[in-house]
Design a protein around this motif. Structure first.
Motif: not given
Length: 241
Positions: A28-50
Motif C-alpha cells: 500500500x505504501x509503495x503504490x499509494x505514495x506515488x499515487x497520492x503525490x500524483x493526485x497533487x501534482x496533476x491537480x489544478x495549479x499543480x506542477x503537472x497539471x492535467x
C-alpha cells in the motif's frame, strides 16, 4: 478449551495477522505514495497539471475506497486465485488487503502533501530544481510526520480488514475468533483475540504517534525550519538539479 490448547492457536494467528498486515502495508505504501503525490501534482495549479488525468485517477480511487471490504474480497477472488493459486489462506488475503489499502493510503498522502508550504516548492523551482527534485527535497521530507501518521492509520485499518478476512478462511486472529469463538462457542478464546487485537492496535498507534512527534520536532516544523532547509538547498545548488 485450556490455555495450553489456546496458546499455539493464538501464536500462529498472531503471526498470520502480522504477516498479512505487514505485506499489505508495504504494498500500500509503495503504490499509494506515488499515487497520492500524483493526485497533487496533476491537480489544478499543480506542477503537472492535467485535469483529465487527475479526475480519472480520483474517480478510480473514490470507487475503490467506497467498496466495502467484504465485497471487494469476493469481487477479487478470480484475480486472487490468478495471483496466488488459491483464494484462502494468508497469502491470498494479502491481495484484497493491499488493493483495498492502496486508494485509502493514497488519499491520506494527498492530504499530507497538500499541507506543504508552496513557498518552498517555488523556491526550489527558482533554483532550477525539476519536479523530481521538488518531490524528493520538499514534498516528501516536509510531509513526513503526516505520512507517518497516515501509515499508522492504514496499519490500524488493515488490522480490522484482516480480522474481517478471517471470516472467509484467511487465517489470523479474525479466523480464530469466528471459527472457535463463535462457531464452537469458545467465548473465552473469542474475547482473548479481541483483547490481543486491542493491545496490538494500541501499541501500533502509540509507536506511530511517537515517531510522528519526534520527526515533527526534529524537523522543527515551526516557522524557522523551512527557511533553514531552504538555506541548505541554496548553499548546495548542485543538489537542485
Amino acid at each position: 478449551m485450556t490455555w495450553s490448547e489456546m496458546q499455539p492457536l493464538l501464536e500462529q494467528a498472531c503471526w498470520d495477522t502480522l504477516y498479512m498486515v505487514g505485506w499489505s502495508t508495504l504494498i500500500a505504501v509503495v503504490a499509494g505514495l506515488p499515487l497520492g503525490i500524483l493526485l497533487v501534482l496533476t491537480d489544478r495549479g499543480g506542477l503537472l497539471q492535467n485535469t483529465v488525468l487527475n479526475k480519472l485517477i480520483g474517480q478510480i480511487v473514490n470507487i475503490a475506497r467506497s467498496m466495502p471490504f467484504i465485497i471487494l474480497m469476493v469481487a477479487l477472488m478470480g484475480f486472487t486465485r490468478w495471483m496466488t493459486g488459491t483464494t484462502i489462506g494468508r497469502d491470498a488475503a494479502i491481495v484484497p488487503l493491499a488493493i483495498g489499502a492502496i486508494p485509502f493510503f493514497a488519499r491520506l498522502v494527498e492530504t499530507a502533501v497538500r499541507e506543504v508550504d508552496g513557498g518552498l516548492v517555488e523556491a526550489v523551482q527558482s533554483m532550477g530544481g525539476n519536479i523530481w527534485t521538488v518531490v524528493r527535497k520538499v514534498l516528501v521530507p516536509e510531509s513526513l510526520p503526516s505520512l507517518i501518521s497516515s501509515t499508522t492509520t492504514t496499519i490500524v485499518t488493515l488490522i480490522g480488514y484482516s480480522a474481517m478476512a478471517g471470516t472467509v478462511g484467511a487465517g489470523g486472529l479474525g479466523d480464530i475468533a469466528i471459527r472457535y469463538g463463535y462457531q464452537r462457542f469458545e467465548t473465552d478464546l473469542m474475547w482473548i483475540t479481541v483483547g490481543i487485537l486491542a493491545v496490538v492496535i494500541s501499541v501500533i498507534q502509540f509507536a506511530g504517534d511517537y515517531a510522528a512527534r519526534r520527526l515533527h520536532h526534529r524537523g522543527g516544523h515551526s516557522g524557522s525550519a523551512p527557511k533553514l532547509r531552504l538555506l541548505k538547498l541554496k548553499t548546495s545548488p548542485s543538489q537542485a538539479s
